[in-house]
Design a protein around this motif. Sequence first.
Motif, short mmCIF file in Angstrom:
data_model
loop_
_atom_site.label_atom_id
_atom_site.label_comp_id
_atom_site.label_asym_id
_atom_site.label_seq_id
_atom_site.Cartn_x
_atom_site.Cartn_y
_atom_site.Cartn_z
N GLN A 117 0.82 -1.20 0.00
CA GLN A 117 0.00 0.00 0.00
C GLN A 117 0.86 1.26 0.00
OE1 GLN A 117 -3.46 -0.16 -0.36
NE2 GLN A 117 -3.04 1.95 -0.92
N HIS A 118 1.95 1.23 0.77
CA HIS A 118 2.86 2.38 0.81
C HIS A 118 3.47 2.62 -0.58
CE1 HIS A 118 5.81 5.23 2.25
NE2 HIS A 118 6.74 4.51 1.64
N LEU A 119 3.92 1.55 -1.23
CA LEU A 119 4.49 1.68 -2.56
C LEU A 119 3.46 2.21 -3.56
CD1 LEU A 119 6.70 -1.52 -2.78
CD2 LEU A 119 7.47 0.85 -2.67
N LEU A 120 2.25 1.67 -3.49
CA LEU A 120 1.19 2.12 -4.38
C LEU A 120 0.90 3.60 -4.15
CD1 LEU A 120 -0.92 1.44 -6.53
CD2 LEU A 120 -2.47 0.84 -4.66
N ASN A 121 0.84 4.02 -2.89
CA ASN A 121 0.59 5.43 -2.58
C ASN A 121 1.69 6.32 -3.15
OD1 ASN A 121 -1.73 4.69 -1.21
ND2 ASN A 121 -0.80 4.83 0.81
N SER A 122 2.93 5.88 -3.02
CA SER A 122 4.07 6.65 -3.53
C SER A 122 4.02 6.75 -5.06
CB SER A 122 5.39 6.03 -3.11
OG SER A 122 5.52 6.06 -1.71
N ILE A 123 3.74 5.64 -5.69
CA ILE A 123 3.65 5.62 -7.16
C ILE A 123 2.51 6.53 -7.62
CG2 ILE A 123 3.04 4.17 -9.14
CD1 ILE A 123 4.59 1.90 -7.64
N ASN A 124 1.37 6.43 -6.97
CA ASN A 124 0.23 7.24 -7.39
C ASN A 124 0.46 8.72 -7.13
OD1 ASN A 124 -1.36 5.33 -8.63
ND2 ASN A 124 -2.31 4.69 -6.71
N LYS A 125 1.19 9.06 -6.08
CA LYS A 125 1.53 10.46 -5.83
C LYS A 125 2.36 10.99 -7.00
CE LYS A 125 3.81 13.45 -2.45
NZ LYS A 125 4.98 13.98 -3.12
N PHE A 126 3.36 10.22 -7.40
CA PHE A 126 4.19 10.60 -8.55
C PHE A 126 3.34 10.73 -9.81
CE2 PHE A 126 6.63 9.50 -12.29
CZ PHE A 126 7.73 10.34 -12.19
N ARG A 127 2.44 9.78 -10.03
CA ARG A 127 1.59 9.80 -11.22
C ARG A 127 0.68 11.02 -11.22
NH1 ARG A 127 1.51 5.32 -14.41
NH2 ARG A 127 -0.63 5.71 -15.04
N ARG A 128 0.10 11.36 -10.06
CA ARG A 128 -0.76 12.55 -9.98
C ARG A 128 0.03 13.81 -10.32
NH1 ARG A 128 -2.59 9.85 -5.46
NH2 ARG A 128 -1.30 11.13 -4.09
N GLU A 129 1.26 13.89 -9.81
CA GLU A 129 2.11 15.05 -10.07
C GLU A 129 2.44 15.20 -11.55
OE1 GLU A 129 5.42 14.26 -7.53
OE2 GLU A 129 4.35 14.89 -5.71
N HIS A 130 2.32 14.11 -12.30
CA HIS A 130 2.63 14.13 -13.73
C HIS A 130 1.37 13.93 -14.58
CE1 HIS A 130 6.54 13.51 -11.87
NE2 HIS A 130 7.00 14.12 -12.95
N ASN A 131 0.22 14.24 -13.97
CA ASN A 131 -1.07 14.17 -14.67
C ASN A 131 -1.36 12.82 -15.30
OD1 ASN A 131 -1.68 16.92 -14.08
ND2 ASN A 131 -0.28 17.52 -15.71
N LEU A 132 -1.00 11.78 -14.58
CA LEU A 132 -1.28 10.42 -15.03
C LEU A 132 -2.34 9.81 -14.14
CD1 LEU A 132 2.43 9.30 -15.52
CD2 LEU A 132 0.79 9.90 -17.32
N SER A 133 -3.07 8.86 -14.68
CA SER A 133 -4.11 8.21 -13.89
C SER A 133 -3.48 7.32 -12.82
CB SER A 133 -5.03 7.38 -14.78
OG SER A 133 -4.29 6.38 -15.43
#
Length: 80
Positions: free
Chosen positions: A7-23
């Motif tokens: 879950q921590h890894l997923l949260n980190s990945i999704n934070k990065f993706r949001r910052e780069h306008n990715l789903s």
Amino acid sequence: MAEDIRQHLLNSINKFRREHNLSELSLDEELSRNAKAHSEHRVERLPEIGKGPLSAHTEQHLMGKASAPKNAHTDEYIPS
């Protein structure tokens, strides 16, 4: 514990993706179970170091001499 790490890894990945306008991505439990089972199966099949033969291809990879795989659609080498 493993769930917390995933879950921590997923949260980190999704934070990065949001910052780069990715789903955002989500975990797929069935895919995760199958990947884990496949990994465990592969580990069981590895020879013990020094006690079993490795394929020539695996030896080349371990020595850093294997060629890059080809893209099946373009027949070009995929850079590593």
